[in-house]
Write an enzyme that holds these catalytic residues in place. Structure first.
Site, PDB file in Angstrom:
ATOM      1  N   GLY A  69       0.821  -1.202   0.000  1.00  0.00           N
ATOM      2  CA  GLY A  69       0.000   0.000   0.000  1.00  0.00           C
ATOM      3  C   GLY A  69       0.854   1.250   0.000  1.00  0.00           C
ATOM      4  O   GLY A  69       0.496   2.267  -0.612  1.00  0.00           O
ATOM      5  N   GLN A 172      -6.904   1.529   4.881  1.00  0.00           N
ATOM      6  CA  GLN A 172      -7.674   1.091   6.052  1.00  0.00           C
ATOM      7  C   GLN A 172      -9.173   0.997   5.782  1.00  0.00           C
ATOM      8  O   GLN A 172      -9.902   0.395   6.569  1.00  0.00           O
ATOM      9  CB  GLN A 172      -7.427   2.034   7.238  1.00  0.00           C
ATOM     10  CG  GLN A 172      -6.065   1.907   7.866  1.00  0.00           C
ATOM     11  CD  GLN A 172      -5.840   0.586   8.570  1.00  0.00           C
ATOM     12  OE1 GLN A 172      -6.745  -0.222   8.733  1.00  0.00           O
ATOM     13  NE2 GLN A 172      -4.608   0.345   8.990  1.00  0.00           N
ATOM     14  N   SER A 190      -4.319  -2.250   0.068  1.00  0.00           N
ATOM     15  CA  SER A 190      -3.268  -3.166   0.496  1.00  0.00           C
ATOM     16  C   SER A 190      -3.862  -4.527   0.818  1.00  0.00           C
ATOM     17  O   SER A 190      -4.887  -4.625   1.506  1.00  0.00           O
ATOM     18  CB  SER A 190      -2.545  -2.613   1.723  1.00  0.00           C
ATOM     19  OG  SER A 190      -1.531  -3.485   2.157  1.00  0.00           O
ATOM     20  N   HIS A 192      -2.671  -7.133   2.704  1.00  0.00           N
ATOM     21  CA  HIS A 192      -2.554  -7.752   4.025  1.00  0.00           C
ATOM     22  C   HIS A 192      -3.483  -7.130   5.067  1.00  0.00           C
ATOM     23  O   HIS A 192      -3.588  -7.631   6.183  1.00  0.00           O
ATOM     24  CB  HIS A 192      -1.109  -7.721   4.519  1.00  0.00           C
ATOM     25  CG  HIS A 192      -0.623  -6.376   4.964  1.00  0.00           C
ATOM     26  ND1 HIS A 192      -0.459  -6.048   6.295  1.00  0.00           N
ATOM     27  CD2 HIS A 192      -0.269  -5.286   4.259  1.00  0.00           C
ATOM     28  CE1 HIS A 192      -0.006  -4.810   6.382  1.00  0.00           C
ATOM     29  NE2 HIS A 192       0.116  -4.323   5.172  1.00  0.00           N
ATOM     30  N   THR A 226       8.410  -8.610 -12.690  1.00  0.00           N
ATOM     31  CA  THR A 226       7.423  -9.639 -13.007  1.00  0.00           C
ATOM     32  C   THR A 226       6.266  -9.590 -12.014  1.00  0.00           C
ATOM     33  O   THR A 226       6.468  -9.495 -10.806  1.00  0.00           O
ATOM     34  CB  THR A 226       8.078 -11.031 -12.961  1.00  0.00           C
ATOM     35  OG1 THR A 226       9.164 -11.054 -13.898  1.00  0.00           O
ATOM     36  CG2 THR A 226       7.080 -12.120 -13.304  1.00  0.00           C
ATOM     37  N   CYS A 311       3.710   1.513  11.239  1.00  0.00           N
ATOM     38  CA  CYS A 311       4.851   2.111  10.546  1.00  0.00           C
ATOM     39  C   CYS A 311       5.609   3.081  11.444  1.00  0.00           C
ATOM     40  O   CYS A 311       6.733   3.474  11.131  1.00  0.00           O
ATOM     41  CB  CYS A 311       4.380   2.832   9.285  1.00  0.00           C
ATOM     42  SG  CYS A 311       3.705   1.699   8.050  1.00  0.00           S
TER      43      CYS A 311
END
Length: 363
Positions: A69, A172, A190, A192, A226, A311
């Site tokens: 993200g 989020q 994102s 995950h 890739t 983060c």
């Protein structure tokens, strides 16, 4: 371990893990290759783009897959700044670092506005800040520290009328909170955060034109490397399962919030919430202790929470979102974030409440 940190990351959904294995075994070709194995992978990739556009209720533009993200935000911001040809960005003081830090390099000037004390979007400050110099507005869908929900559709419509491009960080909010993206130029997500594999994100671009890296042969020439087709297939499976389960997750989260509000002593704890709130993120201000102290005490009791965005883990500065709603620096140090998921139980929340109350008794 009782895991109450689903806004930081989620465990991969069993069906997504199985989808990854199945796709890696059957569609392992490079999606840019000209042989049949490459065509099989390309077909899955194009189906994934179309499915995400459909879930976002968009009929124009395209989806690019990224490594996270955060990278999606970087691509979106660099892209829109080149497209706009203006170098000033307007954003929120409560934005995630994956927006604020790239802007230090990408934008000549970044104008930030605070929120109202209620956690709501400050329309008066926004309109005043939207001068002719503003080329891009970047606004969160859902705040990662608190779960505040912002009026993305209305902001984007205002910007469209004033010829300002709009980026929305949806990491989020994606699949958790409805949003209309009709007037949004870039939206980032994102994997995950919704029980998909890590190391995978995506960005919607209304007009995918520029690469922030160098001209390449993958992802419309915008992102080299890739493409991880098995990971994308797993991401899409996780999205499908999350769409099926989100209503239940939010309903149980609302009940958990009620338990916390009822049982935590108001002399020590304050639930931080807005009238427009994502229930699965619950921010708690710790009035008499540093947030990281409480986090570590919970961890010793086998309970995982955070002190805001993962983060910023390890940084003990004042929380930017609390400062944005008017708290002094000393008070803004006291924040923990509980975030609930598909397997969170009432008993787990009860145990967390018991530990938080025991910290008061130990003083």
């Amino acid at each position: 371990m009782i895991y109450l940190d689903h806004a930081a990351t989620t465990p991969i959904h069993p069906d997504a893990l199985e989808q990854y294995k199945r796709t890696a075994e059957t569609a392992y070709g490079n999606s840019s290759s000209l042989h049949d194995a490459g065509d099989d992978a390309l077909r899955l990739l194009n189906q994934a783009r179309a499915q995400l556009l459909d879930w976002l209720q968009l009929t124009e533009g395209n989806i690019l897959f990224t490594g996270s993200g955060s990278e999606a935000n970087y691509i979106a911001l660099s892209h829109l700044l080149r497209q706009s040809k203006k170098t000033t960005v307007l954003t929120l003081a409560s934005e995630h670092d994956s927006v604020l830090l790239p802007l230090k390099r990408l934008a000549r000037q970044t104008v930030t506005i605070n929120l109202l004390p209620t956690g709501e979007f400050d329309w008066n400050a926004f309109r005043e800040a939207c001068t002719d110099d503003i080329g891009v507005v970047s606004v969160q869908h859902v705040n990662s520290d608190t779960g505040f929900v912002f009026p993305v559709a209305e902001i984007a419509a205002f910007c469209r009328q004033n010829n300002i491009l709009v980026h929305c960080d949806g990491v989020q909010g994606f699949l958790k909170q409805p949003v209309c993206l009709k007037d949004v130029d870039a939206y980032t997500i994102s994997s995950h955060k919704v029980y998909g594999p890590k190391g995978l994100g995506a960005v919607y671009l209304r007009r995918p034109l520029f690469s922030p890296y160098y001209e390449s042969h993958h992802e419309f020439g915008i992102r080299p490397g890739t493409v991880d087709v098995p990971g994308i297939a797993a991401f899409l499976m996780a999205c499908q399962r999350y769409r099926d389960e989100n209503q239940k997750i939010q309903a149980s989260s609302k009940r958990f919030r009620g338990m916390l509000k009822k049982r935590l002593p108001s002399t020590r704890y304050q639930i931080i919430e807005s009238p427009q709130q994502l229930d699965s993120i619950c921010a708690i201000r710790t009035k008499q202790r540093d947030g990281q102290f409480v986090l570590l005490a919970l961890n010793r009791a086998g309970i995982a929470v955070s002190a805001g965005s993962a983060c910023r883990a390890g940084e003990n500065g004042p929380n930017a979102t609390l400062r944005a709603i008017g708290y002094e620096d000393s008070a803004a140090h006291g924040l923990i974030r509980l975030s609930f998921g598909r397997t969170t139980t009432t008993e787990e929340v009860n145990q967390c409440i018991a530990v938080l109350c025991s910290l008061e008794e130990s003083d």
